[in-house]
Design an enzyme around this catalytic site. Structure first.
Site, PDB file in Angstrom:
ATOM      1  N   TYR A 138       0.977  -1.366  -0.180  1.00  0.00           N
ATOM      2  CA  TYR A 138      -0.029   0.081  -0.074  1.00  0.00           C
ATOM      3  C   TYR A 138       0.684   1.192  -0.121  1.00  0.00           C
ATOM      4  O   TYR A 138       0.467   2.039   0.939  1.00  0.00           O
ATOM      5  CB  TYR A 138      -0.927  -0.074   1.236  1.00  0.00           C
ATOM      6  CG  TYR A 138      -1.753  -1.241   1.326  1.00  0.00           C
ATOM      7  CD1 TYR A 138      -2.562  -1.688   0.474  1.00  0.00           C
ATOM      8  CD2 TYR A 138      -1.179  -2.012   2.477  1.00  0.00           C
ATOM      9  CE1 TYR A 138      -3.181  -2.837   0.726  1.00  0.00           C
ATOM     10  CE2 TYR A 138      -2.022  -3.370   3.006  1.00  0.00           C
ATOM     11  CZ  TYR A 138      -3.149  -3.765   1.939  1.00  0.00           C
ATOM     12  OH  TYR A 138      -3.532  -4.916   2.100  1.00  0.00           O
ATOM     13  N   ASP A 140     -13.980 -16.416   8.299  1.00  0.00           N
ATOM     14  CA  ASP A 140     -12.476 -16.066   7.929  1.00  0.00           C
ATOM     15  C   ASP A 140     -11.515 -15.851   9.434  1.00  0.00           C
ATOM     16  O   ASP A 140     -11.632 -14.707  10.087  1.00  0.00           O
ATOM     17  CB  ASP A 140     -12.661 -14.753   7.113  1.00  0.00           C
ATOM     18  CG  ASP A 140     -11.256 -14.137   6.645  1.00  0.00           C
ATOM     19  OD1 ASP A 140     -10.047 -14.865   7.383  1.00  0.00           O
ATOM     20  OD2 ASP A 140     -10.806 -13.334   5.979  1.00  0.00           O
ATOM     21  N   LYS A 143      -2.132 -16.956   7.994  1.00  0.00           N
ATOM     22  CA  LYS A 143      -1.275 -16.244   8.890  1.00  0.00           C
ATOM     23  C   LYS A 143      -0.309 -17.043   9.865  1.00  0.00           C
ATOM     24  O   LYS A 143       0.700 -17.507   9.462  1.00  0.00           O
ATOM     25  CB  LYS A 143      -2.094 -15.111   9.532  1.00  0.00           C
ATOM     26  CG  LYS A 143      -2.502 -14.181   8.844  1.00  0.00           C
ATOM     27  CD  LYS A 143      -2.966 -12.566   9.580  1.00  0.00           C
ATOM     28  CE  LYS A 143      -3.187 -11.601   8.461  1.00  0.00           C
ATOM     29  NZ  LYS A 143      -2.256 -10.793   8.064  1.00  0.00           N
ATOM     30  N   TYR A 155     -12.364  -7.019   6.650  1.00  0.00           N
ATOM     31  CA  TYR A 155     -11.283  -7.218   5.689  1.00  0.00           C
ATOM     32  C   TYR A 155     -10.975  -8.609   5.299  1.00  0.00           C
ATOM     33  O   TYR A 155     -10.786  -9.195   6.260  1.00  0.00           O
ATOM     34  CB  TYR A 155     -10.251  -6.522   6.207  1.00  0.00           C
ATOM     35  CG  TYR A 155      -8.927  -6.474   5.243  1.00  0.00           C
ATOM     36  CD1 TYR A 155      -8.804  -5.499   4.253  1.00  0.00           C
ATOM     37  CD2 TYR A 155      -8.086  -7.760   5.230  1.00  0.00           C
ATOM     38  CE1 TYR A 155      -7.674  -5.714   3.124  1.00  0.00           C
ATOM     39  CE2 TYR A 155      -6.869  -7.913   4.444  1.00  0.00           C
ATOM     40  CZ  TYR A 155      -6.837  -7.012   3.578  1.00  0.00           C
ATOM     41  OH  TYR A 155      -5.854  -6.965   2.530  1.00  0.00           O
TER      42      TYR A 155
HETATM   43  N1  PMP Z   1      -8.622 -12.220   5.828  1.00  0.00           N
HETATM   44  C1  PMP Z   1      -8.338 -11.615   6.933  1.00  0.00           C
HETATM   45  C2  PMP Z   1      -8.995 -11.485   8.016  1.00  0.00           C
HETATM   46  C3  PMP Z   1      -6.945 -11.006   7.021  1.00  0.00           C
HETATM   47  O1  PMP Z   1      -6.733 -10.170   8.063  1.00  0.00           O
HETATM   48  C4  PMP Z   1      -6.147 -10.915   6.008  1.00  0.00           C
HETATM   49  C5  PMP Z   1      -4.765 -10.402   5.909  1.00  0.00           C
HETATM   50  N2  PMP Z   1      -4.535  -9.169   6.708  1.00  0.00           N
HETATM   51  C6  PMP Z   1      -6.622 -11.787   4.794  1.00  0.00           C
HETATM   52  C7  PMP Z   1      -7.640 -12.375   4.963  1.00  0.00           C
HETATM   53  C8  PMP Z   1      -5.757 -11.800   3.645  1.00  0.00           C
HETATM   54  O2  PMP Z   1      -4.367 -12.878   3.939  1.00  0.00           O
HETATM   55  P1  PMP Z   1      -3.325 -12.495   2.964  1.00  0.00           P
HETATM   56  O3  PMP Z   1      -2.369 -11.093   3.130  1.00  0.00           O
HETATM   57  O4  PMP Z   1      -2.327 -13.487   3.471  1.00  0.00           O
HETATM   58  O5  PMP Z   1      -3.556 -12.647   1.449  1.00  0.00           O
END
Ligand code: PMP
Length: 430
Positions: free
Chosen positions: A13, A242, A271, A141
């Site tokens: 970003y 998620d 993650k 997000y």
């Molecule tokens: N979902 C959530 C809740 C996240 O916090 C993130 C990353 N911050 C993602 C999906 C995307 O994961 P990545 O950056 O490994 O593509």
């Protein structure tokens, strides 16, 4: 090095013409990040929620080295291997009982794409093609790829720019009922009226359970999540959780969905799964969804090149074993108590709008957006690594951090609030 980096390499970003400064790292070990100029920083971020055991962990290093001696990678099309199978067994064991089928991918965003695809394919296979939209809540997000962007908050999710080309999904208001509080009638009604009015065209509801991360670091009521799950079940809408940011203990439970005792149809993990060593994600689903997609010869239309990578899956199993062998609940509870003790009093500071703590997450929300570059410099000068965004200064340290180091992080946040008062926010320093 910094000069080449600044001229040629895009960081997350940032502008290529006027990027935020990047600090050069020489190595990282435990909860210390060592810069090339010799300075050492106490890590308050766990590298965007991943490095739960700290850096350069001997057990994780050994798992990668051991696997490297056998093979770094083989394709997953037509081949399989013990590290992927062993990890799938662990994931099935630590997630809700109904989740029995695992799809491996290489990043969180892709795991979300796969989850959305599973939901759509499930309804296509059932002959209900009109169930093709998603419902989510504002303030969420889910990643930066197109399917994921379409369910991020249209404003705080950073993807407003793409609004005209994204599929138009449905957004309920962000639940204002806070974690630990009962569900308000306003929140319940807003979600219920949307799902009741639209369930015929809804493939799934997708949410970050309990903690909304990059969309605003907001912790909402477990009753809300329970209500969402009940409505999904009643109205035949799939539920996608998620847990990419919340999974593996961050909120005080192995999965945040456990705060509400909710079992989704589809679950995304990523993650912290590899302890912050290499990228890996997974999407799990139930027998109902898996057999629905596969009935009549159907196949799940996804297959990344590095799917089920042996190094990544091997280190993920090692990381999960390390977590489970440790008193991680005690550690996270201790972090929660200390963060609450040291951060909650900052709510009285004139620059602060709100402070909230849950598990190993501490958030100080300021009244105005923070000047990121200035604050970052202040943090580095004080010997800590904290990366704020918008109006949020937050801590998400490795679980292995000592209480002295936590105190150092929280003290530095306190001093940063005074710096904040002095620096005007302009577009260049956001
Ligand atoms: N979902 C959530 C809740 C996240 O916090 C993130 C990353 N911050 C993602 C999906 C995307 O994961 P990545 O950056 O490994 O593509």
């Amino acid at each position: 090095m910094i000069d080449f980096d600044r001229k040629h390499i895009w960081h997350p970003y940032t502008s290529m013409l006027d990027p935020l400064p990047a600090y050069a790292v020489e190595s990282a070990s435990g909860v210390r990040i060592r810069l090339t100029d010799g300075r050492e920083l106490v890590d308050g971020m766990a590298s965007w929620w991943c490095a739960i055991h700290g850096y350069n962990h001997p057990v994780l290093n050994a798992a990668i080295q051991d696997q490297l001696g056998r093979m770094a990678h083989v394709m997953f099309g037509g081949l399989t291997h013990a590290p992927a199978v062993a990890l799938a067994e662990r994931l099935i064991a630590l997630t809700p009982r109904d989740l029995q089928h695992v799809f491996f991918s290489d990043s969180g965003s892709v795991a979300v794409e796969v989850a959305i695809k599973m939901a759509l394919q499930y309804w296509f296979a059932a002959g209900r093609d009109t169930k093709s939209r998603l419902l989510t809540i504002r303030g969420g997000y889910h990643g930066d790829t197109f399917g994921a962007m379409a369910v991020c908050d249209p404003v705080t999710g950073m993807h407003e720019l793409f609004r005209s080309v994204l599929p138009q999904h449905l957004f309920a208001p962000r639940p204002e009922s806070r974690f630990g509080e009962p569900l308000s009638g306003v929140d319940a009604d807003a979600f219920e009226s949307l799902i009741r009015a639209n369930h015929h065209e809804l493939a799934a509801v997708i949410l970050e359970p309990i903690v909304q991360g990059a969309g605003g670091m907001w912790f909402y009521s477990a009753d809300y999540l329970r209500r969402v799950a009940d409505l999904c079940a009643e109205l035949d809408v799939l539920l996608i959780l998620d847990e990419i940011a919340t999974g593996f203990g961050r909120t005080g439970k192995m999965l945040a969905g456990e705060h509400a005792d909710v079992s989704p149809d589809i679950l995304c993990l990523g993650k912290a799964m590899t302890g912050g060593t290499v990228s890996l994600a997974a999407t799990l689903t139930t027998a109902r969804v898996a057999t629905g997609i596969s009935a009549g010869g159907g196949v799940l239309m996804h297959g990344p090149t590095f799917m089920g990578n042996p190094l990544a899956t091997a280190v993920a199993s090692a990381s999960i074993d390390l977590l489970q062998a440790d008193d991680w609940q005690g550690r996270v509870a201790g972090l929660e108590a200390q963060l609450a003790d040291q951060l909650l009093p900052l709510a009285a500071h004139p620059a602060v709008l709100d402070v909230r703590v849950l598990g190993a997450i501490g958030v100080v929300q300021t009244r105005r957006p923070v000047p990121v570059a200035e604050l970052q410099r202040h943090f580095v000068e004080q010997g800590v690594w904290i990366r704020p965004f918008n109006d949020l200064i937050y801590l998400m340290p490795p679980y292995t951090i000592s209480s002295e180091d936590v105190s150092r992080l929280t003290r530095t946040i306190e001093s940063a609030l005074d710096v904040l008062e002095e620096v005007p926010v302009s577009p260049e320093n956001r």
